[in-house]
Design an enzyme around this catalytic site. Structure first.
Site, PDB file in Angstrom:
ATOM      1  N   HIS A   1       1.514  -0.549 -10.551  1.00  0.00           N
ATOM      2  CA  HIS A   1       1.017  -1.181  -9.466  1.00  0.00           C
ATOM      3  C   HIS A   1       0.163  -2.468 -10.890  1.00  0.00           C
ATOM      4  CE1 HIS A   1      -2.368  -0.184  -6.199  1.00  0.00           C
ATOM      5  NE2 HIS A   1      -1.982  -1.707  -6.639  1.00  0.00           N
TER       6      HIS A   1
ATOM      7  N   ARG B   1       0.803  -1.258  -0.088  1.00  0.00           N
ATOM      8  CA  ARG B   1      -0.187   0.102   0.002  1.00  0.00           C
ATOM      9  C   ARG B   1       0.678   1.313   0.502  1.00  0.00           C
ATOM     10  NH1 ARG B   1      -2.542  -2.859  -1.719  1.00  0.00           N
ATOM     11  NH2 ARG B   1      -5.077  -4.231  -1.117  1.00  0.00           N
TER      12      ARG B   1
ATOM     13  N   GLU C   1      -2.467   7.809  -8.086  1.00  0.00           N
ATOM     14  CA  GLU C   1      -2.314   6.731  -9.498  1.00  0.00           C
ATOM     15  C   GLU C   1      -2.683   7.363 -10.633  1.00  0.00           C
ATOM     16  OE1 GLU C   1      -2.521   3.157  -8.273  1.00  0.00           O
ATOM     17  OE2 GLU C   1      -0.566   2.515  -6.914  1.00  0.00           O
TER      18      GLU C   1
END
Length: 326
Positions: free
Chosen positions: A281, A233, A262
């Site tokens: 990611h 995270r 993001e």
């Protein structure tokens, strides 16, 4: 025919499962919550990835009977609001675990072997780059695993069995006997782990007590030759403090797959640093993991809509009082 809104793209296998079960699949035209709130009306189910599902979208979904979270973390879903409305939330805690563990080890290797600068050297004709010192082996080094859930355990297994790394673990919720049984050593404190480890891999959830576990003070505890990896995270790490440590050589490098914002905005401090490897990611986005995750979301939606309790409930206490079709 019940319908399911798919907020963001998922593997076609999950779509096929839903349709085969007689569930109409609708695809959101955009993943922003204002659009989702308009398009979720009338849907009995929803599948969301990192877009989550906010209060307004949940409120707008008066027919919603199940929320499926495509992945592990549910911090972008208003779990409390859904629970208050007796809407079960299912998730996929194990579907992409091995993929993420592999990615964590890949980042360790990429940073330690200076993969990106080496690639750039070849493309730029700088063959003398091979004479620069600082490349690292993983063999015999100490891996510090922060958080010993499924992914942390798998990462430790790959590193220990595959590379002969010594593994130390700091995980307040983990049974020390389980850590020992896995061939690792438990550290009583995070600082003890950071002082010891050559590579630190983060595997904690996002909670108020885990925010900025890695900050200016804890980075100062780490070895100057250490590598930090975060596939968990974003808010576990103070990004500004990490960038400063990397800039001044406080640690050797970092591999990061999760970010505060993001897509990462231009000018973000990590983007211009040569000793960091960044991935968008994608740790849990192998084809295998995406299929398994989509399938588990679909299977659990089918179970809930058929009145059967699914295996992975975030808010299991609502099951007996769950929202039923009107």
């Amino acid at each position: 025919m019940p319908s399911c809104l798919v907020v963001q793209p998922i593997h076609p296998s999950g779509i096929r499962k839903l349709e085969a079960a007689g569930i109409e699949v609708r695809r959101a035209s955009c993943a922003d919550m204002a659009t989702v709130a308009q398009e979720i009306t009338g849907c009995a189910a929803v599948i969301t990835r990192n877009a989550g599902l906010d209060t307004a979208a949940i409120t707008a979904a008066s027919s919603l009977r199940v929320i499926a979270n495509h992945g592990i973390g549910t911090n972008k879903i208003d779990v409390a609001h859904a629970t208050g409305l007796s809407i079960p939330i299912v998730f996929t805690p194990f579907a992409n675990a091995w993929s993420v563990a592999e990615h964590a080890v890949m980042l360790m290797l990429a940073v330690g072997k200076r993969l990106l600068p080496s690639d750039q050297a070849v493309r730029g004709g700088n063959w003398d780059y091979r004479y620069q010192p600082g490349l690292q082996e993983l063999r015999g080094k100490t891996l510090g695993v922060v958080g010993f859930g499924t992914i942390g355990r798998m990462t430790a297994e790959i590193a220990g069995r595959g590379f002969g790394m010594q593994v130390v673990v700091h995980s307040p919720a983990a049974d020390p006997a389980a850590i020992t049984a896995a061939g690792a050593r438990a550290c009583a404190s995070l600082h003890e782990l950071l002082r010891t480890a050559d590579v630190v891999s983060l595997h904690r959830p996002s909670r108020p007590d885990t925010r900025h576990l890695i900050n200016a003070a804890t980075l100062d505890v780490m070895k100057r030759s250490a590598i930090l990896v975060n596939t968990a995270r974003a808010d576990l790490v103070d990004t500004a403090a990490l960038a400063e440590a990397l800039r001044r050589g406080g640690i050797a490098g970092a591999g990061i797959d999760v970010f505060d914002q993001e897509p990462v905005p231009a000018g973000q401090a990590l983007l211009g640093l040569p000793n960091v490897v960044l991935t968008p990611h994608t740790a849990g986005s192998t084809d295998e993991a995406l299929q398994e995750t989509a399938d588990q979301c679909a299977d659990q939606i089918i179970e809930v809509l058929a009145g059967r309790r699914p295996p992975h409930l975030v808010n299991g206490a609502v099951w007996d009082a769950r929202r039923l079709p009107t």
